[in-house]
Design a protein around this motif. Structure first.
Motif, PDB file in Angstrom:
ATOM      1  N   ILE A 209       0.820  -1.193   0.000  1.00  0.00           N
ATOM      2  CA  ILE A 209       0.000   0.000   0.000  1.00  0.00           C
ATOM      3  C   ILE A 209       0.862   1.254   0.000  1.00  0.00           C
ATOM      4  N   CYS A 210       1.897   1.270   0.822  1.00  0.00           N
ATOM      5  CA  CYS A 210       2.747   2.457   0.915  1.00  0.00           C
ATOM      6  C   CYS A 210       3.548   2.661  -0.362  1.00  0.00           C
TER       7      CYS A 210
ATOM      8  N   SER B 105       1.366   4.180  -2.966  1.00  0.00           N
ATOM      9  CA  SER B 105       1.236   5.622  -2.797  1.00  0.00           C
ATOM     10  C   SER B 105       2.420   6.346  -3.410  1.00  0.00           C
TER      11      SER B 105
ATOM     12  N   THR C 268      -3.969   8.465   6.817  1.00  0.00           N
ATOM     13  CA  THR C 268      -3.272   7.438   7.597  1.00  0.00           C
ATOM     14  C   THR C 268      -4.254   6.410   8.136  1.00  0.00           C
TER      15      THR C 268
ATOM     16  N   MET D  76      -5.268   4.206   5.248  1.00  0.00           N
ATOM     17  CA  MET D  76      -4.155   3.353   4.843  1.00  0.00           C
ATOM     18  C   MET D  76      -4.004   2.175   5.790  1.00  0.00           C
TER      19      MET D  76
END
Length: 310
Positions: free
Chosen positions: A6-7, A10, A196, A199
Protein backbone atom coordinates in the motif's frame (compact mmCIF):
# COMPACT_ATOMS: atom_id res chain seq x y z
CA UNK A 1 3.02 -8.00 2.59
CA UNK A 2 0.05 -5.71 2.28
CA UNK A 3 1.27 -2.74 4.30
CA UNK A 4 4.43 -2.43 2.23
CA UNK A 5 2.40 -2.77 -0.96
CA UNK A 6 0.00 0.00 0.00
CA UNK A 7 2.75 2.46 0.92
CA UNK A 8 4.76 1.67 -2.21
CA UNK A 9 1.60 2.15 -4.26
CA UNK A 10 1.24 5.62 -2.80
CA UNK A 11 4.81 6.47 -3.74
CA UNK A 12 4.27 5.07 -7.23
CA UNK A 13 1.54 7.60 -7.88
CA UNK A 14 4.53 9.72 -8.75
CA UNK A 15 7.32 7.42 -9.93
CA UNK A 16 10.32 5.71 -8.47
CA UNK A 17 13.22 8.06 -7.98
CA UNK A 18 14.96 10.04 -5.27
CA UNK A 19 13.85 13.20 -3.50
CA UNK A 20 15.04 16.27 -1.65
CA UNK A 21 13.56 19.16 0.38
CA UNK A 22 10.81 21.14 -1.30
CA UNK A 23 11.95 24.48 -2.71
CA UNK A 24 10.40 27.65 -1.31
CA UNK A 25 8.50 28.55 -4.50
CA UNK A 26 6.68 25.23 -4.56
CA UNK A 27 6.09 25.15 -0.80
CA UNK A 28 4.41 28.56 -0.85
CA UNK A 29 1.65 27.16 -3.11
CA UNK A 30 0.59 24.24 -0.92
CA UNK A 31 -2.73 24.87 0.87
CA UNK A 32 -3.21 24.25 4.59
CA UNK A 33 -5.80 21.54 3.89
CA UNK A 34 -3.04 19.24 2.68
CA UNK A 35 -3.85 15.53 2.61
CA UNK A 36 -0.64 14.11 1.15
CA UNK A 37 2.61 15.49 -0.16
CA UNK A 38 5.12 13.43 -2.14
CA UNK A 39 8.46 14.77 -3.34
CA UNK A 40 10.74 12.97 -5.81
CA UNK A 41 13.94 13.70 -7.69
CA UNK A 42 14.35 12.60 -11.30
CA UNK A 43 18.11 13.20 -11.37
CA UNK A 44 19.10 10.00 -9.59
CA UNK A 45 16.61 7.79 -11.41
CA UNK A 46 19.08 6.83 -14.10
CA UNK A 47 21.60 5.70 -11.45
CA UNK A 48 19.45 2.81 -10.23
CA UNK A 49 18.52 -0.06 -12.59
CA UNK A 50 15.98 -1.24 -9.99
CA UNK A 51 14.30 2.16 -9.88
CA UNK A 52 14.20 2.33 -13.68
CA UNK A 53 12.66 -1.14 -13.94
CA UNK A 54 10.08 -0.28 -11.30
CA UNK A 55 9.21 2.99 -13.02
CA UNK A 56 8.76 1.22 -16.36
CA UNK A 57 6.50 -1.44 -14.85
CA UNK A 58 4.35 0.69 -12.59
CA UNK A 59 4.32 4.32 -13.70
CA UNK A 60 0.63 5.32 -13.85
CA UNK A 61 -1.03 6.88 -16.88
CA UNK A 62 -1.38 10.37 -15.35
CA UNK A 63 2.38 10.62 -14.94
CA UNK A 64 2.92 9.44 -18.50
CA UNK A 65 0.48 12.12 -19.64
CA UNK A 66 2.32 14.80 -17.69
CA UNK A 67 5.69 13.75 -19.09
CA UNK A 68 4.19 13.88 -22.57
CA UNK A 69 2.80 17.35 -21.83
CA UNK A 70 6.24 18.54 -20.72
CA UNK A 71 7.78 17.26 -23.94
CA UNK A 72 5.09 19.19 -25.81
CA UNK A 73 6.49 22.47 -24.41
CA UNK A 74 10.11 21.52 -24.98
CA UNK A 75 11.03 20.02 -21.60
CA UNK A 76 12.52 16.51 -21.53
CA UNK A 77 11.65 15.00 -18.11
CA UNK A 78 14.59 12.61 -18.24
CA UNK A 79 17.11 15.40 -18.89
CA UNK A 80 15.61 18.69 -17.75
CA UNK A 81 13.52 17.92 -14.63
CA UNK A 82 15.36 17.67 -11.33
CA UNK A 83 12.52 17.33 -8.84
CA UNK A 84 8.77 16.80 -8.83
CA UNK A 85 6.41 17.41 -5.93
CA UNK A 86 2.76 16.37 -5.85
CA UNK A 87 0.21 17.58 -3.30
CA UNK A 88 -3.36 16.41 -2.69
CA UNK A 89 -5.50 18.84 -0.74
CA UNK A 90 -9.14 19.56 0.14
CA UNK A 91 -10.65 22.57 -1.58
CA UNK A 92 -14.00 23.17 0.10
CA UNK A 93 -17.03 22.24 -1.99
CA UNK A 94 -14.75 21.48 -4.94
CA UNK A 95 -13.50 18.37 -3.16
CA UNK A 96 -10.00 16.93 -3.40
CA UNK A 97 -7.57 18.63 -5.76
CA UNK A 98 -4.10 17.68 -6.95
CA UNK A 99 -1.26 19.97 -7.90
CA UNK A 100 2.31 19.39 -9.02
CA UNK A 101 5.49 21.43 -9.11
CA UNK A 102 8.51 20.67 -11.29
CA UNK A 103 11.92 22.26 -10.95
CA UNK A 104 14.97 21.71 -13.07
CA UNK A 105 17.54 22.96 -15.52
CA UNK A 106 14.99 24.28 -18.01
CA UNK A 107 14.85 28.05 -18.53
CA UNK A 108 11.57 29.94 -18.31
CA UNK A 109 12.36 32.32 -21.18
CA UNK A 110 13.31 29.48 -23.53
CA UNK A 111 10.19 27.47 -22.69
CA UNK A 112 7.85 30.45 -23.04
CA UNK A 113 9.42 31.40 -26.38
CA UNK A 114 8.75 27.90 -27.72
CA UNK A 115 5.18 27.98 -26.39
CA UNK A 116 4.62 31.31 -28.12
CA UNK A 117 5.86 29.87 -31.40
CA UNK A 118 3.43 26.98 -30.93
CA UNK A 119 0.66 29.55 -30.37
CA UNK A 120 -0.02 28.58 -26.74
CA UNK A 121 -1.98 31.60 -25.49
CA UNK A 122 -1.84 32.36 -21.74
CA UNK A 123 -4.70 33.58 -19.59
CA UNK A 124 -4.20 35.85 -16.62
CA UNK A 125 -5.04 34.62 -13.15
CA UNK A 126 -4.16 37.34 -10.69
CA UNK A 127 -0.60 38.31 -11.56
CA UNK A 128 0.23 34.94 -13.18
CA UNK A 129 0.23 33.89 -16.83
CA UNK A 130 -1.44 30.48 -17.03
CA UNK A 131 -0.70 28.39 -20.12
CA UNK A 132 -2.57 25.37 -21.50
CA UNK A 133 -0.70 22.07 -21.84
CA UNK A 134 -1.49 18.79 -23.53
CA UNK A 135 -3.54 16.28 -21.53
CA UNK A 136 -5.86 18.86 -19.99
CA UNK A 137 -3.19 20.40 -17.74
CA UNK A 138 -2.46 24.08 -17.29
CA UNK A 139 0.80 25.53 -16.00
CA UNK A 140 2.50 28.67 -14.79
CA UNK A 141 6.05 29.52 -13.80
CA UNK A 142 6.69 30.25 -10.12
CA UNK A 143 10.26 31.34 -10.83
CA UNK A 144 12.78 30.89 -13.64
CA UNK A 145 13.25 27.17 -12.94
CA UNK A 146 10.02 26.05 -11.22
CA UNK A 147 6.66 25.50 -12.86
CA UNK A 148 3.32 24.69 -11.28
CA UNK A 149 0.88 22.44 -13.11
CA UNK A 150 -2.46 20.69 -12.73
CA UNK A 151 -6.13 21.01 -13.55
CA UNK A 152 -7.16 24.68 -13.73
CA UNK A 153 -9.20 24.93 -10.52
CA UNK A 154 -6.44 23.18 -8.57
CA UNK A 155 -3.80 25.51 -9.98
CA UNK A 156 -5.93 28.55 -9.17
CA UNK A 157 -6.34 27.34 -5.58
CA UNK A 158 -2.57 26.89 -5.28
CA UNK A 159 -1.89 30.38 -6.66
CA UNK A 160 -4.42 31.83 -4.22
CA UNK A 161 -2.43 30.17 -1.44
CA UNK A 162 0.84 31.64 -2.69
CA UNK A 163 -0.74 35.09 -2.89
CA UNK A 164 -1.99 34.89 0.70
CA UNK A 165 -5.68 34.61 -0.14
CA UNK A 166 -5.96 31.24 1.62
CA UNK A 167 -3.99 29.59 4.40
CA UNK A 168 -0.80 27.74 3.48
CA UNK A 169 0.90 24.54 4.60
CA UNK A 170 2.97 26.45 7.15
CA UNK A 171 -0.20 27.16 9.15
CA UNK A 172 -0.92 23.41 9.43
CA UNK A 173 1.40 22.41 12.26
CA UNK A 174 0.47 18.72 12.17
CA UNK A 175 1.66 18.34 8.59
CA UNK A 176 4.46 20.91 8.53
CA UNK A 177 6.01 19.44 11.69
CA UNK A 178 6.43 16.04 10.00
CA UNK A 179 8.47 17.36 7.09
CA UNK A 180 11.83 17.99 8.80
CA UNK A 181 12.04 14.32 9.80
CA UNK A 182 11.87 13.12 6.19
CA UNK A 183 12.59 15.90 3.69
CA UNK A 184 16.32 15.22 3.51
CA UNK A 185 15.68 11.57 2.55
CA UNK A 186 15.92 10.21 -1.01
CA UNK A 187 12.13 9.73 -1.31
CA UNK A 188 9.75 11.25 1.18
CA UNK A 189 6.07 11.72 1.77
CA UNK A 190 3.72 12.88 4.52
CA UNK A 191 0.10 11.80 4.97
CA UNK A 192 -2.61 13.41 7.10
CA UNK A 193 -4.70 11.81 9.83
CA UNK A 194 -7.60 10.66 7.65
CA UNK A 195 -5.30 9.28 4.97
CA UNK A 196 -3.27 7.44 7.60
CA UNK A 197 -6.42 5.96 9.14
CA UNK A 198 -7.60 4.69 5.75
CA UNK A 199 -4.15 3.35 4.84
CA UNK A 200 -3.85 1.38 8.06
CA UNK A 201 -7.37 -0.03 7.79
CA UNK A 202 -6.55 -1.37 4.33
CA UNK A 203 -3.13 -2.57 5.45
CA UNK A 204 -4.49 -4.50 8.42
CA UNK A 205 -7.16 -6.22 6.34
CA UNK A 206 -9.03 -8.80 8.43
CA UNK A 207 -7.13 -7.74 11.53
CA UNK A 208 -8.89 -4.36 11.44
CA UNK A 209 -12.24 -6.14 11.75
CA UNK A 210 -11.12 -8.42 14.56
CA UNK A 211 -9.70 -5.57 16.61
CA UNK A 212 -11.67 -2.50 17.64
CA UNK A 213 -10.13 -0.49 14.84
CA UNK A 214 -12.83 2.19 14.86
CA UNK A 215 -11.67 3.12 18.36
CA UNK A 216 -7.98 2.67 17.60
CA UNK A 217 -8.00 4.75 14.41
CA UNK A 218 -9.05 7.90 16.28
CA UNK A 219 -5.64 7.84 17.95
CA UNK A 220 -3.69 7.68 14.67
CA UNK A 221 -2.48 11.21 13.94
CA UNK A 222 -0.52 11.04 10.68
CA UNK A 223 2.32 9.23 8.93
CA UNK A 224 5.53 9.83 7.03
CA UNK A 225 7.63 7.53 4.90
CA UNK A 226 10.78 7.39 2.84
CA UNK A 227 12.25 5.11 0.19
CA UNK A 228 15.64 4.95 -1.47
CA UNK A 229 17.69 2.78 -3.80
CA UNK A 230 21.19 3.89 -2.83
CA UNK A 231 22.12 0.53 -1.30
CA UNK A 232 19.54 -2.04 -2.28
CA UNK A 233 15.98 -0.98 -1.48
CA UNK A 234 15.06 0.64 1.84
CA UNK A 235 11.55 1.63 2.89
CA UNK A 236 10.69 3.25 6.23
CA UNK A 237 7.24 4.10 7.53
CA UNK A 238 6.43 5.96 10.74
CA UNK A 239 2.85 6.19 11.98
CA UNK A 240 2.30 8.86 14.62
CA UNK A 241 -0.20 7.96 17.35
CA UNK A 242 -1.50 9.73 20.45
CA UNK A 243 0.22 7.50 23.03
CA UNK A 244 2.57 4.55 23.58
CA UNK A 245 -0.27 2.08 24.23
CA UNK A 246 -1.81 2.82 20.83
CA UNK A 247 1.57 2.47 19.12
CA UNK A 248 2.22 -0.87 20.84
CA UNK A 249 -1.26 -2.19 19.99
CA UNK A 250 -0.90 -1.14 16.36
CA UNK A 251 2.53 -2.76 16.19
CA UNK A 252 1.08 -6.06 17.45
CA UNK A 253 -1.71 -5.94 14.86
CA UNK A 254 0.71 -5.28 12.00
CA UNK A 255 2.99 -8.10 13.14
CA UNK A 256 0.00 -10.47 13.22
CA UNK A 257 -0.96 -9.40 9.70
CA UNK A 258 2.57 -10.02 8.45
CA UNK A 259 2.65 -13.53 9.93
CA UNK A 260 -0.72 -14.31 8.35
CA UNK A 261 0.54 -13.08 4.98
CA UNK A 262 3.61 -15.29 5.22
CA UNK A 263 1.47 -18.43 5.51
CA UNK A 264 0.20 -18.01 1.93
CA UNK A 265 3.08 -16.05 0.42
CA UNK A 266 5.16 -16.88 -2.63
CA UNK A 267 8.89 -17.36 -2.21
CA UNK A 268 9.60 -13.75 -3.21
CA UNK A 269 6.92 -12.45 -0.85
CA UNK A 270 8.30 -14.53 2.01
CA UNK A 271 11.65 -12.82 1.48
CA UNK A 272 9.86 -9.47 1.72
CA UNK A 273 8.19 -10.54 4.99
CA UNK A 274 11.49 -11.77 6.43
CA UNK A 275 13.13 -8.46 5.49
CA UNK A 276 10.50 -6.41 7.31
CA UNK A 277 10.67 -5.31 10.93
CA UNK A 278 7.88 -3.70 12.94
CA UNK A 279 8.18 -2.07 16.33
CA UNK A 280 6.90 0.82 18.42
CA UNK A 281 9.00 3.70 19.66
CA UNK A 282 7.25 5.79 22.29
CA UNK A 283 4.03 6.89 20.56
CA UNK A 284 5.15 5.95 17.03
CA UNK A 285 4.83 2.76 14.99
CA UNK A 286 8.03 2.04 13.04
CA UNK A 287 8.13 -0.25 9.98
CA UNK A 288 11.34 -0.91 8.07
CA UNK A 289 11.87 -2.96 4.90
CA UNK A 290 15.24 -3.66 3.32
CA UNK A 291 16.26 -5.91 0.44
CA UNK A 292 18.95 -6.29 -2.18
CA UNK A 293 18.23 -5.15 -5.73
CA UNK A 294 17.99 -8.79 -6.81
CA UNK A 295 15.47 -9.67 -4.10
CA UNK A 296 13.36 -6.64 -4.93
CA UNK A 297 13.39 -7.35 -8.66
CA UNK A 298 12.06 -10.85 -7.91
CA UNK A 299 9.33 -9.33 -5.76
CA UNK A 300 8.34 -7.03 -8.63
CA UNK A 301 7.22 -10.07 -10.62
CA UNK A 302 5.10 -11.51 -7.82
CA UNK A 303 1.32 -11.21 -7.39
CA UNK A 304 2.02 -8.52 -4.81
CA UNK A 305 3.28 -6.11 -7.44
CA UNK A 306 0.95 -7.36 -10.16
CA UNK A 307 -1.90 -6.04 -8.00
CA UNK A 308 -0.22 -2.64 -7.69
CA UNK A 309 0.34 -2.29 -11.42
CA UNK A 310 -3.35 -2.44 -12.33
Amino acid sequence: MKLFKICVASLLLVSMAYAMPLNSSARSCIPAELMQLISVDYRALKDSPTALALKKQLMPDNIKQFEAALKGIGIDPDKDVDTLAFASFRSGKQGVKNIGAASGSFDMKVVLKKMKLQKFVPRKYGTSDVYPMDGGFVMTFLDNNTLLFGESTALHAALDTRDGKTLSLDTNGDMADMMPDVDSAPVWSILDQQGTQNMMRSALGDASRIADYETLKKRLLGSRYTMNFSSGVNFDLTVLTSDSVTASTLSSLVKAGILYKKMNATAAEKVAVDNTTVDSDSSNLQLHFKSTDQQFESLMHSDLFAAVSH
